[in-house]
Enzyme design. Structure first.
Site, mmCIF file in Angstrom:
data_model
loop_
_atom_site.group_PDB
_atom_site.id
_atom_site.type_symbol
_atom_site.label_atom_id
_atom_site.label_comp_id
_atom_site.label_asym_id
_atom_site.label_seq_id
_atom_site.Cartn_x
_atom_site.Cartn_y
_atom_site.Cartn_z
ATOM 1 N N ARG A 1 -6.736 10.242 -0.071
ATOM 2 C CA ARG A 1 -6.532 10.735 -1.430
ATOM 3 C C ARG A 1 -7.852 10.889 -2.171
ATOM 4 O O ARG A 1 -8.034 11.827 -2.923
ATOM 5 C CB ARG A 1 -5.566 9.812 -2.174
ATOM 6 C CG ARG A 1 -4.124 10.051 -1.768
ATOM 7 C CD ARG A 1 -3.180 8.991 -2.301
ATOM 8 N NE ARG A 1 -3.338 7.734 -1.579
ATOM 9 C CZ ARG A 1 -3.342 6.545 -2.157
ATOM 10 N NH1 ARG A 1 -3.232 6.453 -3.464
ATOM 11 N NH2 ARG A 1 -3.494 5.452 -1.434
ATOM 12 N N HIS B 1 0.863 -1.173 0.000
ATOM 13 C CA HIS B 1 0.000 0.000 0.000
ATOM 14 C C HIS B 1 0.894 1.215 0.000
ATOM 15 O O HIS B 1 1.863 1.277 0.735
ATOM 16 C CB HIS B 1 -0.894 -0.015 1.248
ATOM 17 C CG HIS B 1 -2.035 0.937 1.173
ATOM 18 N ND1 HIS B 1 -1.863 2.289 1.258
ATOM 19 C CD2 HIS B 1 -3.364 0.735 1.016
ATOM 20 C CE1 HIS B 1 -3.052 2.870 1.158
ATOM 21 N NE2 HIS B 1 -3.976 1.952 1.010
#
Ligand SMILES: Cc1cc2nc3c(=O)[nH]c(=O)nc-3n(C[C@H](O)[C@H](O)[C@H](O)COP(=O)(O)OP(=O)(O)OC[C@H]3O[C@@H](n4cnc5c(N)ncnc54)[C@H](O)[C@@H]3O)c2cc1C
Ligand code: SF4
Ligand code: SF4
Ligand code: FES
Ligand code: FES
Lengths: 276, 646, 256
Positions: B269, B249
């Site tokens: 994000r 990740h």
């Protein structure tokens, strides 16, 4: 018999009543002192029977409102005479010193505050020590909570709340009357401001009540079907977060209001006039 | 040696995460007597950590969404290495599984018209993730847990016993699967609290044990993730698929050291968070790969407009699939443009219209996490983030429709099964994967049992062998400390089989693993004071888990060495490109003695109607010339495409 | 910036045990759980502790630090003075298994007794609920089931005998969650009072004080539940209304 099951176990035996090292006694102790002092002051004042009304400016202390003793009909201070009675006077003058002049409102106000969720927490912790602070063992052998008489009566809080709303309306009326000038017309003095401030705080306290929060909207399952009540609930919820603070501030503001009226009414000080 | 207790069930589900619970619910709904076994307490499995959401094409936010779009996104994200049938089932069934959760009491965030709200996530064309703030996994597991309680309450009304048909064995670890001939006949394990052994007799076992992250040093995974299911399947004769694909990740915490690896959710994000290097530059614009050029914005202005007007703008490159972002961060740090603690900056400061208040509302768990663990207020400061080992795409090779592994009676679902996500998993696809395939595995197990003529038996010899294996660490006097061996294994995997791989390093890793194999065989532990020395004994537990991590590590390293291309979660420095030839190949691991054997297996060709969902321009990037559909097929497909893009 | 910290950890099993002193290294940014793990790796390999996520999300690592119920993984060492002795004990309300690990099965038993969500006849996918309708229950669903609230609650912490009749704040809150769930059709007000001991609670708010998720358990769940129970059984007007047949009384859901 299952063999994978563990044998019966007991709690970790730790002798200390608590292992807290912070100053956990501070809260119950200060609360104890403040409440005791307040109750002492309020009791003395409730039975005092004088220095409760300033006829010249229509200042009536909240401790004597509504004023129901015959004496309230004609109060003379500093050469001015006036009546503090607004809702009749059924108490004979002889009861002075035995029965408070505000004999109807005071018991309800007492019960209102006694059953208030904030005060319950505060006095269970500081007077009954159950518990005095979190993770501190309480001294009682048995504990039954609010399940039986008399504490089951705490559930009547919402009725005392209704009474408190009515009394707050009376206090509001008193505060409006206190805009009374020397010449009989409109006027503002320090006393007026104190009484008004006290009433505003009383409203904040009363409307931030948990029962109020429930009644205005908390009891609903679907807020979206009742947008108005949802808005009210949101508003009450907001002030409800500070309910404990208002509960304490109003203790102070009641004393300030009463003391100020008492001092002016007894001629110890004279009212600071701002306008007329 | 005291006698070993035996319990008999129809279906034994190993794992109490989303997949395990869903499988158990299904098996119980099919009338099977079911046990759920979990290393940790009930309701604490790793699924609670999932933050962002559950991807399902319900089309609540953007009505253009449907299963075909979701299927395409999943295949693209996995770089066409996915088992297409799984991707198809997943895309089709995910909405029903999410609605089912709601029917069991889950409370997702809502749209204005009262439906389940959906949010944007990397690789998903439309807002697709059903979510609850940033604690979606908690909602999923709690809801499944409460559904299990509801079923137990039904049984209690009927039989007077909550556990009559569905029992949860919390803090119980399975160390071996038991077989009768070639068929599964049960599982062997120990109870954590007492260290006592227990045998579960069952004709069908569902593996739902999650991932393998604890084989790596920097990981978002908890101690449970020691690859138990992967190893158990191998030890029982099953196979693992495409183990080289490990997802790093892009955004894990890098500071303070004690929390290094803990996840910073992708929703940061999705909710306007941007990545910057030490020069303050939004570097992701330099890292948009050729295959994604058409879908991503090339200027900051366009990217920023996309959040409010996704129809007329392309998405910002911060939302590229995870492998791309992780590699980009890795390069920035290597080029010396990293943050003080060796990551890059991720910031939401001044990015949300509602200011700090909105940040706290949209990302409550992240705000809390950074405040509590790093003393950073994300409404005022940037977060420092870097890649962390997060998810394993590879896993037990299963039949897409029933979750059946190669061993009769063995089923697998969730993260420990393989195929669904291809070479790279899209965020949010896991939670719905758990539900879709958890249910199918439960159903598959129930059907398998219905088709049996006799219950398989549990041979005494198997039990004795399993018991001896489990007790061995106590027998080794002066054996090595398991914590030290584990630390070394993690170091090896992190350094030599990490994000960027090279042939030499992988060979080195395999040699190191060989040496570690001897050390694992020689770890020893001292008994504790209670329960024959085995009551709640962390060192012993680790000693037993090491076997599994080692098997899994070897499978990953071998497969990584074999696959000479870069694709999704597998990046070879010495073979940087994606190869259409390699796309046709699945790498399958099985155990031969205590060694991992690797074979190549052809990828089954995609069904025509599914291949028709893609434009041929896109297919060209992934498929070989022979694989490309004929001209006629392609036109039909294009027509279909326009249909559902409307 | 590391230093040697003084720790006192409760070691023992089946109730008997004592506080054992350790001196152990502490580095920048660490939490109490890191220190416990360091003890495990260096000085006390068999020290039992329960944990899982190490990120405050699973609620496994509940214990008491300097007497206060806390999560081991969310208590930063920087909140202590370097020369302070830090005491770590298991939670007190539940039986101890070994060292810092306790048997929390009480909580799972209580969970089983609360009637589950009941959606009535609505089919999956047909729910329409607005954000404002779900927000109240969502707050309670943040619960990570660390059971620190049940541990600190004096009703059972100080009075073992109350355990059978008291579900604890965690599960009284669960009742509140379902009662405020916009799509639930059951009525658990009566059993909240009779079977699950809402009346034991004297709203002294310790549960709220220790909740690591900062859920306002008392203000938002327990007091509103008390008010609902009042509406169901102590409200004289409702009582009068139901006697006169103006107020309709629904069905009470029995405990499961
Ligand atoms: C921090 C983080 C955030 C994530 N966010 C998202 C997201 O937003 N969206 C998304 O879709 N996915 C997300 N994921 C991925 C997703 O959460 C996991 O892939 C998924 O939860 C795995 O579920 P599972 O049911 O397969 O296994 P788990 O939930 O991990 O459960 C494994 C179970 O198996 C048990 N077990 C293991 N070994 C044994 C054994 N030997 N014996 C007995 N029991 C055993 C364990 O105790 C546990 O109960 C995230 C993952 C992490 C780590
Ligand atoms: S508020 Fe009530 S439930 Fe919470 S700790 Fe106090 S007594 Fe227990
Ligand atoms: S309500 Fe808070 S304290 Fe209680 S179990 Fe849940 S998270 Fe823990
Ligand atoms: S006045 Fe305090 S809660 Fe009602
Ligand atoms: S380990 Fe999960 S909450 Fe502490």
């Amino acid at each position: 018999m299952s063999t994978v099951e563990a044998p019966a176990k007991t709690r970790a035996q730790i002798k200390e009543r608590t292992l807290r090292k912070d100053n956990w006694r501070k809260y119950p102790l200060t609360t104890f002192i403040i409440f005791t002092a307040w109750v002492a002051y309020a009791t003395v004042r409730a039975f005092w029977g004088s220095a409760f009304y300033v006829p010249e400016f229509h200042y009536l202390t909240p401790f004597y409102s509504p004023c129901l003793n015959e004496i309230c009909n004609s109060v003379t201070v500093d050469g001015h005479t006036g009546s503090a009675a607004e809702f009749g006077t059924f108490l004979p003058a002889e009861t002075r010193g035995w029965i408070p002049f505000a004999a109807v409102s005071l018991p309800f106000l007492l019960l209102f505050r006694l059953t208030c969720y904030y005060y319950r927490k505060a006095y269970y912790r500081s007077f009954w020590l159950s518990p005095s602070a979190c993770a501190v063992q309480e001294p009682h052998k048995k504990y039954t909570g609010e399940r039986r008489f008399p504490l089951i009566g705490q559930n009547l809080h919402r009725y005392f709340w209704l009474a408190a709303v009515l009394i707050s309306l009376v206090n509001t009326y008193d505060a409006i009357l206190a805009f009374h000038g020397k010449d009989g017309g409109f006027g503002i003095g320090l006393g007026t401001i104190i009484l008004v401030a006290n009433v505003v705080l009383l409203w904040l306290y009363t409307l931030s009540c948990h029962s109020c929060r429930h009644i205005v909207g908390g009891r609903l399952k679907n807020f979206s079907k009742h947008p108005f009540r949802y808005r009210m609930w949101g508003w009450v919820s907001k002030i409800n977060q500070r309910h404990g603070m208002y509960a304490l501030i109003t203790l102070g503001s009641l004393v300030v209001a009463d003391l100020y009226v008492a001092l002016v009414a007894s001629g110890t000080i004279s009212d600071l006039r701002i306008f007329n | 040696m005291t006698e070993i207790e035996r319990h008999s069930y129809d279906v034994v589900v190993i794992g109490a995460g989303g997949a395990g619970l869903r499988a158990a619910i299904e098996a119980r709904l099919q009338g099977k007597k079911t046990a759920i076994i979990s290393k940790s307490l009930f309701g604490k499995a790793h699924t609670v950590m999932a933050e962002g959401g559950a991807a399902a094409a319900m089309g609540n936010v953007n009505p253009n969404d449907n299963w075909k779009v979701h299927f395409r996104d999943t295949m693209r994200g996995g770089k066409f290495l996915n088992n297409w049938r799984m991707a198809e089932l997943h895309a089709k069934e995910a909405p029903d599984r999410v609605w089912e959760l709601e029917h069991w009491g889950a409370l997702f965030d809502r749209t204005r018209d009262g439906k389940i709200s959906q949010r944007n996530f990397g690789g998903h064309e439309y807002p697709r993730l059903a979510h609850v703030g940033d604690r979606t996994g908690l909602e999923l597991i709690r809801t499944a847990q409460q559904k299990i309680v509801a079923l137990q309450q039904e049984d209690h009304r009927e039989f007077g016993d909550y556990d009559a048909r569905l029992k949860v064995w919390a803090e119980t670890t399975v160390t071996r699967l038991l077989k009768d001939g070639d068929r599964i006949s049960g599982a062997f394990g120990y109870v954590r609290e007492t260290g006592r052994f227990v045998v579960f007799e069952a004709p069908a076992v569902v593996l739902a044990t999650g991932g393998i992250g604890k084989a790596f040093k920097v990981t978002s995974n908890s101690w449970e993730y020691t690859g138990d299911g992967h190893a158990l399947a191998m030890l029982a004769g099953g196979t693992l698929l495409n183990m080289e694909f490990v997802q790093f990740h892009p955004t894990g915490m890098v500071w303070p050291p004690s929390v290094k690896g803990i996840l910073v959710t992708e929703s940061v994000r999705g909710d306007r968070g941007v990545l910057k290097n030490s020069d303050g530059k939004r570097f992701m614009f330099d890292y948009i790969p050729e295959v994604f050029k058409a879908q991503y914005a090339t200027t900051e202005e366009e990217g920023d407009r996309w959040y409010d007007d996704p129809d007329n703008n392309r998405r910002p490159p911060e939302l590229l699939p995870r492998d791309e972002v992780a590699r980009a961060i890795n390069s920035e740090v290597k080029a010396g443009r990293g943050s003080p603690h060796g990551g890059v900056f991720l910031t939401v400061v001044d990015r949300m219209p509602g200011g700090a208040e909105e940040i706290r509302r949209r990302l409550p768990a992240m705000h809390h996490q950074f405040k509590e663990l790093a003393d950073v207020d994300i409404t005022k400061e940037a977060m420092e983030v870097g890649p962390t080992c997060h998810y394993v795409m590879g896993g037990v090779e299963v039949d897409p429709d029933t979750g059946a592994a190669l061993v009769p009676g063995l089923f697998a679902a969730g993260e420990c099964s393989g195929g669904m996500h291809g070479s790279n998993r899209l965020g949010g696809n896991s939670l719905t994967d758990l539900l879709v395939f958890g249910r199918r595995a439960g159903l598959g197990a129930a059907e398998y049992i219905d088709g049996l003529d006799a219950r398989p038996a549990v041979p005494e010899t198997e039990i004795a062998a399993a018991r001896d294996e489990a007790l061995a660490p106590f027998q080794r006097e002066g054996g090595e400390n398991p914590y030290a061996v584990h630390a070394e294994l993690q170091q090896t995997m992190n350094e030599l089989v990490g994000i960027i791989r090279k042939e030499g390093e992988l060979q080195q890793a395999l040699e190191a693993l060989d040496k570690l194999r001897e050390r694992v065989a020689n770890v020893g532990v001292e008994p504790v004071a209670v329960n024959d020395g085995r009551g709640y004994h962390p060192g012993w537990h680790l000693a037993l888990d090491l076997r599994n991590m080692l098997i899994v590590s070897e499978a990953i390293a071998k497969a990584a060495l074999e696959r000479r291309e870069s694709r999704g979660g597998h990046t070879r420095d010495d073979h940087p490109g994606m190869s259409a030839e390699w796309r046709k190949v699945n790498l399958v691991c099985r155990l031969d003695g205590d060694r991992v054997q690797l074979t190549r297996q052809p990828m089954p060709p995609m069904r025509d109607d599914l291949i028709g969902l893609f434009e041929s321009d896109e297919l060209k990037k992934y498929l070989t010339a022979e694989e490309m559909p004929g001209a006629a097929g392609a036109t039909a497909a294009d027509a279909l495409d326009k249909e559902d893009d409307r | 910036m590391s230093y040697q910290a003084k720790f006192r950890v409760w070691r023992g099993d089946e109730g008997a045990g004592e506080l054992t002193d350790y001196t152990v290294e502490v580095n920048e940014g660490e939490v109490v759980l890191d220190i416990i793990h360091r003890l495990q790796a260096t000085q006390a390999p068999d020290l039992a502790v329960r944990w899982n996520c190490k990120a405050g999300k699973c609620g496994s690592c509940s214990a008491e630090i300097n007497g206060m119920p806390r999560l081991l993984c969310m208590t930063r060492m920087s909140t202590f003075d370097p020369d302070e002795t830090i005491t770590v004990t298991p939670v007190r309300t539940f039986p101890v298994i070994r060292d810092l690990v306790t048997d929390v099965s009480f909580n799972y038993q209580k969970a089983q007794q609360i009637p589950s969500f009941d959606p009535g006849d609505v089919k999956p996918g047909e729910f329409r609920m607005r954000q404002e309708d779900v927000e109240r229950s969502q707050e309670f669903r943040k619960c990570i089931e660390c059971f620190l609230c049940n541990n600190v609650c004096h009703v059972i912490r100080d009075h073992e005998e109350n355990k059978p009749g008291f579900a604890g704040p965690r599960f009284l809150m669960r009742i509140g969650e379902l009662e405020m769930h916009p799509a639930d059709v059951a009525d658990r007000r009566n059993i909240a009072q009779d079977d699950h001991g809402l009346g034991f609670c004297n709203i002294t708010k310790c549960c709220t004080e220790v909740c690591p998720e900062h859920i306002k358990i008392t203000d938002n769940a327990l007091i509103p539940m008390k008010e609902r129970v009042v509406g169901r059984r102590y409200d004289p007007i409702v009582w009068l209304g139901s006697k006169l047949g103006i107020v309709k009384k629904g069905q009470d859901t029995p405990s499961a």
